[in-house]
Enzyme design. Sequence first.
Site, PDB file in Angstrom:
ATOM      1  N   ARG A   1       0.813  -1.216   0.000  1.00  0.00           N
ATOM      2  CA  ARG A   1       0.000   0.000   0.000  1.00  0.00           C
ATOM      3  C   ARG A   1       0.848   1.268   0.000  1.00  0.00           C
ATOM      4  NH1 ARG A   1      -4.954  -1.871   3.929  1.00  0.00           N
ATOM      5  NH2 ARG A   1      -6.449  -2.305   2.251  1.00  0.00           N
TER       6      ARG A   1
ATOM      7  N   LYS B   1     -15.543 -14.848   6.575  1.00  0.00           N
ATOM      8  CA  LYS B   1     -16.977 -14.895   6.865  1.00  0.00           C
ATOM      9  C   LYS B   1     -17.838 -14.673   5.638  1.00  0.00           C
ATOM     10  CE  LYS B   1     -16.258 -12.711  11.332  1.00  0.00           C
ATOM     11  NZ  LYS B   1     -16.366 -11.404  11.959  1.00  0.00           N
TER      12      LYS B   1
ATOM     13  N   GLY C   1      -6.383  -6.752   0.769  1.00  0.00           N
ATOM     14  CA  GLY C   1      -5.050  -6.715   1.348  1.00  0.00           C
ATOM     15  C   GLY C   1      -4.492  -8.112   1.602  1.00  0.00           C
TER      16      GLY C   1
ATOM     17  N   GLY D   1     -12.476  -4.410   1.317  1.00  0.00           N
ATOM     18  CA  GLY D   1     -13.867  -3.996   1.512  1.00  0.00           C
ATOM     19  C   GLY D   1     -14.308  -2.961   0.490  1.00  0.00           C
TER      20      GLY D   1
HETATM   21  C1  3PG Z   1      -8.357  -1.840   4.993  1.00  0.00           C
HETATM   22  O1  3PG Z   1      -7.339  -2.271   5.516  1.00  0.00           O
HETATM   23  O2  3PG Z   1      -9.235  -2.585   4.531  1.00  0.00           O
HETATM   24  C2  3PG Z   1      -8.532  -0.352   4.843  1.00  0.00           C
HETATM   25  O3  3PG Z   1      -7.346   0.319   5.131  1.00  0.00           O
HETATM   26  C3  3PG Z   1      -9.655   0.116   5.734  1.00  0.00           C
HETATM   27  O4  3PG Z   1      -9.364  -0.215   7.068  1.00  0.00           O
HETATM   28  P1  3PG Z   1     -10.566  -0.542   8.058  1.00  0.00           P
HETATM   29  O5  3PG Z   1     -11.192  -1.823   7.589  1.00  0.00           O
HETATM   30  O6  3PG Z   1      -9.951  -0.655   9.429  1.00  0.00           O
HETATM   31  O7  3PG Z   1     -11.539   0.603   7.981  1.00  0.00           O
END
Ligand code: 3PG
Length: 399
Positions: free
Chosen positions: A34, A204, A357, A381
């Site tokens: 990232r 999940k 990620g 997400g």
């Molecule tokens: C992630 O790692 O998916 C993003 O950086 C968002 O982080 P978060 O899920 O803690 O909001």
Amino acid sequence: MKGIEALDVTGKVVLLRADLNVPLDGTTITDDGRIRASLPTINSLRKRGARVLITAHLGRPKGDSFSARAAGGPSLAPVAARLAELLGRPVPLAADVAGESARSVAAGLTDGDVALLENIRFEPAETSKDDAVRAGLASKLAALADVYVGDGFGALHRKHASVYDVPALLPHAAGELVLAEVAVLDRLTQNPARPYVVVLGGAKPSDKLAVIGSLLAKSDRILIGGGMSYTFLKAQGYEVGKSLLEADRLDDVRQVMADASARGVELVLPVDLVGATGFAADAAHEVYPVTGFPADREGMDMGPRTRQLYAEKLADAATVFWNGPVGVFEFPAFADGTRAVAEAISKLSGFTVIGGGDSAAAIRRLGLPEDAFSHISTGGGASLEYLEGASLPGLAALA
Ligand code: 3PG
Ligand code: MG
């Protein structure tokens, strides 16, 4: 959505929201993907003489106040150090988010400099559900800068002060990473080349049910693996022992299976599993067919017949989207399934997108070349919500 070339940035303080949320082992960064993905925007702003002030989050700090959270960490210090290495120049880190230290770091920037504000989630207001509370922090952040650039693709699905509220207060544009990620996801949703095969893993089903619904309308085949596959297997009546299970989602999962068959989308589940005595790197383990999984074992990976089956189901794909590891790949003994999926995808010549990620980190950790894939997304997400057709707060704010 405007890109950064539409902004006047020379000599200006640019508040850049990046997603630098990297995995850490203590204070050691285990995957800097990232950070590297954020470089094109940083460099192009620098080249134009911008003073780049970066705000980003790291982890999910706990505590009621800035001081409690700052004491517990994680600090962005390792990220500032890595960014400095990659840029080949110093990257000062403010000790706070929008206080005295942040103001003095911002004031000390000259054209082409880069600095980082401390973990934005040390400020509880960042993630507040109360609009007025977020607005308070947003106005302090906005006061540090002249313009705003949103480039934290992985956090665009969060309605947070630095993502959603600050752009309303400053001239703003989308960074290069955001524009590149969105272009790739649009290619997956608008007329993908067929067959379009999706691989969904991760813990999940509840995280993925909404996206499965929309992927059923677009894709030809969905391969389910990893933690979420046990709920699907259970819904088909198989014993899954002590494996991860979302018992309250069995009906939803049955509905997904019914929808898939009504739409003629092939839904593929594991036929064998690696079952271990417990969740540990050195747990004793054996391969079991899904028809004979012992009640006292925990599923940790796909078995060899499933690895071969999934490779076959990927072989003719012209488009692939993969999100989520299909086994506990962090433990080498249980990484074979994830490796098999990654290798099968790496051999394809079609359009292949890795989202999330964890899957991206798995590819790098397994030593597969990144250029064997068309695109490795920085967002998990965020990609899923975009593919679902949801409106992402951070994107809406950049429009
Ligand atoms: C992630 O790692 O998916 C993003 O950086 C968002 O982080 P978060 O899920 O803690 O909001
Ligand atoms: Mg995440």
